[in-house]
Motif scaffolding. Structure first.
Motif, PDB file in Angstrom:
ATOM      1  N   LYS A 102       0.839  -1.196   0.000  1.00 17.93           N
ATOM      2  CA  LYS A 102       0.000   0.000   0.000  1.00 17.93           C
ATOM      3  C   LYS A 102       0.877   1.250   0.000  1.00 17.93           C
ATOM      4  O   LYS A 102       1.834   1.335   0.767  1.00 17.93           O
ATOM      5  CB  LYS A 102      -0.910   0.015   1.234  1.00 17.93           C
ATOM      6  N   PRO A 103       0.554   2.223  -0.844  1.00 13.54           N
ATOM      7  CA  PRO A 103       1.317   3.471  -0.804  1.00 13.54           C
ATOM      8  C   PRO A 103       0.887   4.356   0.361  1.00 13.54           C
ATOM      9  O   PRO A 103      -0.179   4.176   0.943  1.00 13.54           O
ATOM     10  CB  PRO A 103       0.972   4.128  -2.137  1.00 13.54           C
ATOM     11  N   HIS A 104       1.735   5.309   0.697  1.00 16.43           N
ATOM     12  CA  HIS A 104       1.330   6.360   1.626  1.00 16.43           C
ATOM     13  C   HIS A 104       0.091   7.074   1.091  1.00 16.43           C
ATOM     14  O   HIS A 104      -0.143   7.135  -0.116  1.00 16.43           O
ATOM     15  CB  HIS A 104       2.449   7.396   1.795  1.00 16.43           C
ATOM     16  N   PHE A 105      -0.716   7.611   2.011  1.00 26.46           N
ATOM     17  CA  PHE A 105      -1.888   8.444   1.729  1.00 26.46           C
ATOM     18  C   PHE A 105      -3.133   7.659   1.330  1.00 26.46           C
ATOM     19  O   PHE A 105      -4.227   8.220   1.344  1.00 26.46           O
ATOM     20  CB  PHE A 105      -1.590   9.500   0.637  1.00 26.46           C
ATOM     21  N   PRO A 273      -4.206  20.063   3.590  1.00 26.19           N
ATOM     22  CA  PRO A 273      -4.222  19.127   2.459  1.00 26.19           C
ATOM     23  C   PRO A 273      -2.957  18.276   2.434  1.00 26.19           C
ATOM     24  O   PRO A 273      -1.894  18.708   2.885  1.00 26.19           O
ATOM     25  CB  PRO A 273      -4.309  20.052   1.236  1.00 26.19           C
ATOM     26  N   ASP A 274      -3.084  17.060   1.900  1.00 26.74           N
ATOM     27  CA  ASP A 274      -1.924  16.172   1.807  1.00 26.74           C
ATOM     28  C   ASP A 274      -0.805  16.843   1.014  1.00 26.74           C
ATOM     29  O   ASP A 274      -1.038  17.434  -0.050  1.00 26.74           O
ATOM     30  CB  ASP A 274      -2.294  14.863   1.096  1.00 26.74           C
ATOM     31  N   ASP A 275       0.403  16.733   1.540  1.00 26.12           N
ATOM     32  CA  ASP A 275       1.604  17.134   0.807  1.00 26.12           C
ATOM     33  C   ASP A 275       2.296  15.847   0.387  1.00 26.12           C
ATOM     34  O   ASP A 275       2.971  15.201   1.190  1.00 26.12           O
ATOM     35  CB  ASP A 275       2.515  17.986   1.694  1.00 26.12           C
ATOM     36  N   HIS A 276       2.107  15.444  -0.864  1.00 26.63           N
ATOM     37  CA  HIS A 276       2.614  14.156  -1.319  1.00 26.63           C
ATOM     38  C   HIS A 276       4.135  14.080  -1.344  1.00 26.63           C
ATOM     39  O   HIS A 276       4.692  12.986  -1.483  1.00 26.63           O
ATOM     40  CB  HIS A 276       2.052  13.843  -2.701  1.00 26.63           C
ATOM     41  N   SER A 277       4.799  15.228  -1.206  1.00 27.94           N
ATOM     42  CA  SER A 277       6.266  15.221  -1.160  1.00 27.94           C
ATOM     43  C   SER A 277       6.784  14.938   0.246  1.00 27.94           C
ATOM     44  O   SER A 277       7.993  14.749   0.420  1.00 27.94           O
ATOM     45  CB  SER A 277       6.820  16.562  -1.655  1.00 27.94           C
ATOM     46  N   ARG A 278       5.875  14.870   1.239  1.00 31.51           N
ATOM     47  CA  ARG A 278       6.299  14.677   2.629  1.00 31.51           C
ATOM     48  C   ARG A 278       5.478  13.560   3.289  1.00 31.51           C
ATOM     49  O   ARG A 278       4.724  13.794   4.223  1.00 31.51           O
ATOM     50  CB  ARG A 278       6.173  15.973   3.424  1.00 31.51           C
ATOM     51  N   PRO A 279       5.615  12.325   2.821  1.00 29.18           N
ATOM     52  CA  PRO A 279       4.869  11.220   3.443  1.00 29.18           C
ATOM     53  C   PRO A 279       5.412  10.891   4.829  1.00 29.18           C
ATOM     54  O   PRO A 279       6.603  11.098   5.121  1.00 29.18           O
ATOM     55  CB  PRO A 279       5.104  10.054   2.484  1.00 29.18           C
ATOM     56  N   LEU A 280       4.534  10.373   5.672  1.00 25.84           N
ATOM     57  CA  LEU A 280       4.963   9.871   6.974  1.00 25.84           C
ATOM     58  C   LEU A 280       6.030   8.802   6.759  1.00 25.84           C
ATOM     59  O   LEU A 280       5.837   7.866   5.978  1.00 25.84           O
ATOM     60  CB  LEU A 280       3.770   9.262   7.718  1.00 25.84           C
ATOM     61  N   GLN A 281       7.123   8.921   7.481  1.00 30.05           N
ATOM     62  CA  GLN A 281       8.242   7.998   7.267  1.00 30.05           C
ATOM     63  C   GLN A 281       8.101   6.739   8.129  1.00 30.05           C
ATOM     64  O   GLN A 281       8.915   6.437   9.004  1.00 30.05           O
ATOM     65  CB  GLN A 281       9.563   8.711   7.528  1.00 30.05           C
ATOM     66  N   LEU A 282       7.030   5.997   7.826  1.00 33.02           N
ATOM     67  CA  LEU A 282       6.729   4.742   8.507  1.00 33.02           C
ATOM     68  C   LEU A 282       6.308   3.728   7.458  1.00 33.02           C
ATOM     69  O   LEU A 282       5.457   4.015   6.610  1.00 33.02           O
ATOM     70  CB  LEU A 282       5.622   4.932   9.543  1.00 33.02           C
ATOM     71  N   LEU A 283       6.891   2.524   7.535  1.00 32.01           N
ATOM     72  CA  LEU A 283       6.706   1.507   6.500  1.00 32.01           C
ATOM     73  C   LEU A 283       6.519   0.137   7.130  1.00 32.01           C
ATOM     74  O   LEU A 283       7.339  -0.286   7.955  1.00 32.01           O
ATOM     75  CB  LEU A 283       7.941   1.493   5.597  1.00 32.01           C
ATOM     76  N   ALA A 284       5.427  -0.545   6.768  1.00 30.55           N
ATOM     77  CA  ALA A 284       5.209  -1.937   7.182  1.00 30.55           C
ATOM     78  C   ALA A 284       6.077  -2.818   6.290  1.00 30.55           C
ATOM     79  O   ALA A 284       5.752  -3.064   5.132  1.00 30.55           O
ATOM     80  CB  ALA A 284       3.736  -2.304   7.052  1.00 30.55           C
ATOM     81  N   ARG A 285       7.160  -3.313   6.833  1.00 28.72           N
ATOM     82  CA  ARG A 285       8.233  -3.904   6.021  1.00 28.72           C
ATOM     83  C   ARG A 285       8.104  -5.410   5.815  1.00 28.72           C
ATOM     84  O   ARG A 285       8.319  -5.912   4.712  1.00 28.72           O
ATOM     85  CB  ARG A 285       9.574  -3.588   6.694  1.00 28.72           C
ATOM     86  N   THR A 305      10.537   1.745  -0.085  1.00 28.31           N
ATOM     87  CA  THR A 305      11.569   2.269   0.799  1.00 28.31           C
ATOM     88  C   THR A 305      11.111   3.608   1.344  1.00 28.31           C
ATOM     89  O   THR A 305      10.138   4.206   0.848  1.00 28.31           O
ATOM     90  CB  THR A 305      12.902   2.466   0.045  1.00 28.31           C
ATOM     91  N   LEU A 306      11.781   4.091   2.364  1.00 30.26           N
ATOM     92  CA  LEU A 306      11.477   5.389   2.957  1.00 30.26           C
ATOM     93  C   LEU A 306      12.407   6.440   2.361  1.00 30.26           C
ATOM     94  O   LEU A 306      13.634   6.284   2.409  1.00 30.26           O
ATOM     95  CB  LEU A 306      11.623   5.324   4.476  1.00 30.26           C
ATOM     96  N   GLN A 307      11.828   7.484   1.809  1.00 29.94           N
ATOM     97  CA  GLN A 307      12.608   8.449   1.039  1.00 29.94           C
ATOM     98  C   GLN A 307      13.638   9.211   1.878  1.00 29.94           C
ATOM     99  O   GLN A 307      14.643   9.690   1.330  1.00 29.94           O
ATOM    100  CB  GLN A 307      11.679   9.441   0.346  1.00 29.94           C
TER     101      GLN A 307
END
Length: 313
Positions: A102-105, A273-285, A305-307
């Motif tokens: 799943k992508p962010h947002f 509003p969502d800022d797609h350039s700044r996703p939460l840096q959390l990832l279900a790995r 990966t986390l940007q």
């Protein structure tokens, strides 16, 4: 209780519980008051078009007295949605199980202003699986591995597996380097790695953030390991032993290492509003478990990966 209406455009019908008696003379009167924010004429017109149905699928006239039906079903009017420009990626599919990245947002399930722009609805349409159902959930802001059951018969065994903590879950997070960070002696809040953090998390109705009760025994636990760091950020591996809402975000914030771009913790920020350039840096790995249906060991790993993770040196 099975719906008399099929899934339409990836979305199931809504069930409404009706009072069996009360101050309303008819079903239409009750629903007009229940949904006071809607135009009553438009609502009654939906009855006239046969869009409000009983458990046998028959149309319910708006003049039907209370007590005739305990439940009615209908399709919600779809909201006007802003498209989320990121795709969900299918990693695995078999007779019982679908695993995706799943992508962010993107929310897991429909709700509020996101219906078509949810992982569940997109996948039902993409895979032509109207009975697809989530086994667990990820926050809208979190990216990574998410599992769905393809059939109603499959959902229970997989959900039970999560309830009994028989799934090994691994996450990654990136946080701003805490004040005084020393890469030669890495620690969080004075605790050297690996860190085991526990506290008592409470979700109160009507509040978007969870609360921490320092007076009660811990009900959440996370093992936190260090992957890497640089002069900007720290990159951690998180192994939750429990599954409380927002647990990983709360635990890192409590240790002075709030996750980058988190608008909830340690401080609730105004909604924007969502800022797609700044996703939460959390990832279900990673997800590992013994499949409750086949008995086989399963292991899945995200391709994302986390940007903001430290660059390879």
């Amino acid at each position: 209780m099975a719906s008399p209406l099929p899934v339409r455009d990836g979305v199931g019908a809504t069930r409404l519980h009706l009072p069996m008696s009360g101050a309303w003379p008819t079903v239409g009167a009750f629903m007009s008051e229940r949904f006071f924010h809607l135009d009553p004429e438009k609502l009654l017109a939906r009855f006239d078009r046969g869009e409000i149905v009983a458990s046998d699928g028959s149309a319910v006239p708006h003049a039907t007295p209370l007590g005739v039906h305990e439940f009615v079903w209908y399709y919600r009017e779809p909201p006007v949605e802003r498209t989320i420009p990121f795709e969900v990626e299918v990693l695995h599919q078999d007779r019982d199980l679908v695993v995706v990245d799943k992508p962010h947002f993107l929310p897991t399930t429909p709700g509020g202003k996101y219906v078509q722009n949810s992982a569940l609805v997109r996948l039902r349409k993409l895979l032509d699986l109207p009975e697809l159902a989530p086994i667990h959930r990820l926050d809208r802001a979190t990216a990574g591995l998410l599992m769905f059951a393809t059939r109603p018969q499959s959902r229970g065994p997989y959900q039970f597996m999560f309830e009994k903590r028989k799934v090994e879950k691994v996450y990654e997070a990136v946080s701003a380097a805490p004040a005084g960070w020393d890469a030669a002696a890495p620690a969080l809040d004075g605790r050297p790695f690996p860190v085991v953090f526990r506290n008592h998390i409470v979700k109160e109705r009507g509040r978007v953030c969870v609360q921490v009760d320092a007076e009660r025994d811990p009900n959440s636990e996370t093992l936190i390991e260090l992957i890497d760091s640089d002069d900007r950020v720290i990159h951690t591996l998180l192994r939750p032993h429990s599954g409380k809402m927002h647990q990983l975000r709360v635990h890192l914030a409590a240790l002075g290492a709030g996750i980058l771009n988190d608008s909830f913790y340690p401080e609730l920020l105004p909604e924007t509003p969502d800022d797609h350039s700044r996703p939460l840096q959390l990832l279900a790995r990673e997800l590992r478990f013994l499949d409750p249906i086949t008995g086989e060991p399963r292991e899945f790993t995200t391709r994302r990966t986390l940007q903001d993770a430290p660059r390879a040196r």
